[in-house]
Every structure is written in structure tokens, then in C-alpha cells.
Write a protein that holds these residues in place. Structure first.
Motif, PDB file in Angstrom:
ATOM      1  N   UNK A 152       0.116  -3.573  -6.010  1.00 14.90           N
ATOM      2  CA  UNK A 152       0.092  -2.235  -5.421  1.00 14.90           C
ATOM      3  C   UNK A 152      -1.341  -1.756  -5.235  1.00 14.90           C
ATOM      4  N   UNK A 153      -1.609  -1.202  -4.069  1.00 14.31           N
ATOM      5  CA  UNK A 153      -2.894  -0.590  -3.755  1.00 14.31           C
ATOM      6  C   UNK A 153      -2.588   0.862  -3.392  1.00 14.31           C
ATOM      7  N   UNK A 154      -3.066   1.787  -4.234  1.00 13.63           N
ATOM      8  CA  UNK A 154      -2.631   3.180  -4.107  1.00 13.63           C
ATOM      9  C   UNK A 154      -3.855   4.096  -4.066  1.00 13.63           C
ATOM     10  N   UNK A 155      -4.273   4.528  -2.892  1.00  8.72           N
ATOM     11  CA  UNK A 155      -5.479   5.370  -2.801  1.00  8.72           C
ATOM     12  C   UNK A 155      -5.189   6.858  -2.940  1.00  8.72           C
ATOM     13  N   UNK A 156      -6.217   7.587  -3.317  1.00  6.37           N
ATOM     14  CA  UNK A 156      -6.295   9.023  -3.055  1.00  6.37           C
ATOM     15  C   UNK A 156      -6.916   9.157  -1.671  1.00  6.37           C
ATOM     16  N   UNK A 157      -6.168   9.651  -0.708  1.00  4.38           N
ATOM     17  CA  UNK A 157      -6.719   9.803   0.632  1.00  4.38           C
ATOM     18  C   UNK A 157      -7.934  10.727   0.605  1.00  4.38           C
TER      19      UNK A 157
ATOM     20  N   UNK B 247       0.856  -1.184   0.000  1.00  2.00           N
ATOM     21  CA  UNK B 247       0.000   0.000   0.000  1.00  2.00           C
ATOM     22  C   UNK B 247       0.892   1.234   0.000  1.00  2.00           C
ATOM     23  N   UNK B 248       0.651   2.163  -0.928  1.00  2.00           N
ATOM     24  CA  UNK B 248       1.412   3.401  -1.025  1.00  2.00           C
ATOM     25  C   UNK B 248       0.496   4.575  -0.707  1.00  2.00           C
ATOM     26  N   UNK B 249       0.849   5.356   0.315  1.00  2.00           N
ATOM     27  CA  UNK B 249       0.033   6.494   0.734  1.00  2.00           C
ATOM     28  C   UNK B 249       0.765   7.792   0.444  1.00  2.00           C
ATOM     29  N   UNK B 250       0.104   8.667  -0.284  1.00  2.00           N
ATOM     30  CA  UNK B 250       0.694   9.954  -0.655  1.00  2.00           C
ATOM     31  C   UNK B 250       0.680  10.932   0.518  1.00  2.00           C
ATOM     32  N   UNK B 251       1.326  12.066   0.323  1.00  4.64           N
ATOM     33  CA  UNK B 251       1.416  13.077   1.360  1.00  4.64           C
ATOM     34  C   UNK B 251       0.460  14.239   1.168  1.00  4.64           C
TER      35      UNK B 251
END
Length: 268
Positions: A52-57, A27-31
Motif C-alpha cells: 500500500x502507498x498512501x499519501x497525504x495529498x 495506491x489509496x487517495x483520501x478525499x
């Protein structure tokens, strides 16, 4: 390999994420003031080995804001995605950039059971200092008066090293253009939530899984000495320094960033 784009509904609000690749889930979480596209230079490499699981928070990109925009609330939203995407009993790794690292730590505190490792990419377990809170408060006041777009235009260049800004100003400009459509409300909520977040060094101390630290030599947001001070807390740490980066190493030193991530994940 094309990513699959998905939405889930949380209390009538959309939460967007991408899934790509195959293998162990990562899981990749942006800043702050970013979205899932910030990982574009990592996705192509990592998806060859991992799912890869990559959300828009919530409040970023194509995701609507949630009622709870605290770090804990953002972590709970990510948990809802993972409940759909990760099988019961299957472990995964979570890596967060900057504010995404704060969400990762909140997640690790509340939902540690399936974690196989976490990564703090230009991030910290420390709470905001009083000086940092004062700086964020000034940012809030600026955004409320002038809007998010001007705030991003003025602050984004500070996230890069001086050398990178001089050598590749077009990249800095592209990031400003990409994220200038953020709502003022979302960015203000993020700042207030970051100011209120607790110290989570205890999460590192109690960790039963490895922790990756990636620091930038010229990072003024998360100084190297702060990273080094907490890197001894986990029972197993992977510590990496991007020697030419500020706070945006995934863009400034793509090859080195990808190597650090792959080495960490392979070590698990």
C-alpha cells in the motif's frame, strides 16, 4: 505490520506518504478535508496481500500545499511518489475516496500506462453541476468568514447516514476533532479546483482496465443514481452498494468496504 513513513520534496515543499505491506502496489487517495489516516480500517486488511502507498495529498495532513492544487496538479504530485516507489513497467491500482477519486481520474487521463485498475469510492467522473458549484461557493464564503474548523464541524455530520450518526456519534466526533486543524486556504483551494474540474466520463469510456464503483445508499454528496449512470461506461465495471452508508463507507461499513476492495483487487 508497521507502516514506513516517508517524505519527498517537491519544489521545497514536503509531500508525506506511508508504505506498508508487500505484493502488488495499491495506491489509496483520501478525499476532501481528510488525510491518509482515513484508510486506517482498510490498511490492516489490505496490507496482508498488497503493498500500500498512501499519501497525504498536497495541503492535507503532513504535506505542504503545492503551487498547483488543481486535480491535475495533485495527480502530478502523486506521480512523483510513484516514480520513486513503483518500478518501471510494474502496474498498480489506484483507489480514491470522493475528491481522491477526482484525482484518480485526472491521473488516469494523464498517466494511464501503468494502471491495472482504478476505484471510485463514493466518487464520480461527472463535473460539478451548477447547483453543486453554487453550494461549494457558499462553503468558500463561509470558510473565509468563519474558518475551516467551524466549517468541518458543521459539514462533517452530513457525510454519514442518519442511522450511523445516531448509533456511533463518537466516531463522527472523532473525525471532526481529527481534521479540524485543516488550513482554510487548503480547503478553499480544493473547492475551487473541484468546481473547475472537467467531466471525465471519457476516461471511463476509454479505460482498458477494470473500474471499481462503491456507492452509499444514503450518500447525498455522490448519489447512487449518479454512480449507476456512469457504471456502464467502462468495458469492465465492478459495482458495489453499501446499503447502510452515507459518504464515509470506509468507516460506516468497514467489513463490507474491505470485502469489496479485496474482491476487486483479487479479480485483477
Amino acid at each position: 505490520m508497521a507502516a514506513t513513513e516517508k517524505f519527498i520534496d517537491i519544489d521545497g515543499r514536503p509531500l508525506f506518504y506511508q508504505v506498508t505491506g508487500a505484493g502488488k502496489p495499491v495506491v489509496l487517495l483520501h478525499g476532501f478535508a481528510e488525510d491518509s489516516t482515513i484508510w486506517q480500517h482498510q490498511t490492516g486488511v489490505l496490507q496482508e496481500h498488497y503493498r500500500l502507498i498512501i499519501p497525504d495529498l498536497p495541503g492535507s495532513g503532513r504535506s505542504g500545499s503545492s503551487e498547483d492544487m488543481s486535480m491535475e496538479g495533485l495527480a502530478a504530485s502523486v506521480k512523483q511518489i510513484l516514480d520513486d516507489e513503483v518500478q518501471a513497467g510494474e502496474s498498480f491500482v489506484m483507489i480514491g475516496h470522493s475528491m481522491g477519486g477526482y484525482v484518480t481520474l485526472a491521473f488516469a487521463e494523464k498517466y494511464p500506462e501503468q494502471l491495472a485498475g482504478i476505484g471510485l469510492f463514493h466518487s464520480t467522473a461527472y463535473a460539478d453541476s451548477e447547483e453543486k458549484k453554487a453550494t461549494r461557493q457558499k462553503g468558500i464564503e463561509f470558510m473565509l468568514q468563519h474558518g475551516a474548523a467551524l466549517f468541518i464541524q458543521q459539514t462533517t455530520p452530513n457525510m454519514f447516514s442518519a442511522a450511523f450518526k445516531q448509533e456511533k456519534p463518537e466516531v463522527v466526533g472523532e473525525i471532526i476533532d481529527r481534521y479540524s486543524n485543516f488550513s482554510t486556504e487548503s480547503l478553499v483551494q480544493y473547492y475551487r479546483s473541484m468546481m473547475a474540474r472537467p467531466d471525465r466520463t471519457n476516461v471511463l469510456e476509454k479505460s482498458t482496465w477494470p473500474v471499481l464503483f462503491i456507492a452509499g445508499e444514503y450518500d447525498t454528496a455522490i448519489p447512487v443514481d449518479h454512480v449507476m449512470q456512469q457504471s456502464y461506461l467502462p468495458s469492465l465495471s465492478y459495482i458495489n452498494l453499501l446499503q447502510h452508508s452515507g459518504h464515509m463507507g470506509m468507516l460506516e461499513e468497514q467489513e463490507a468496504s474491505n470485502k469489496f476492495l479485496l474482491d476487486f483487487l483479487a479479480g485483477l
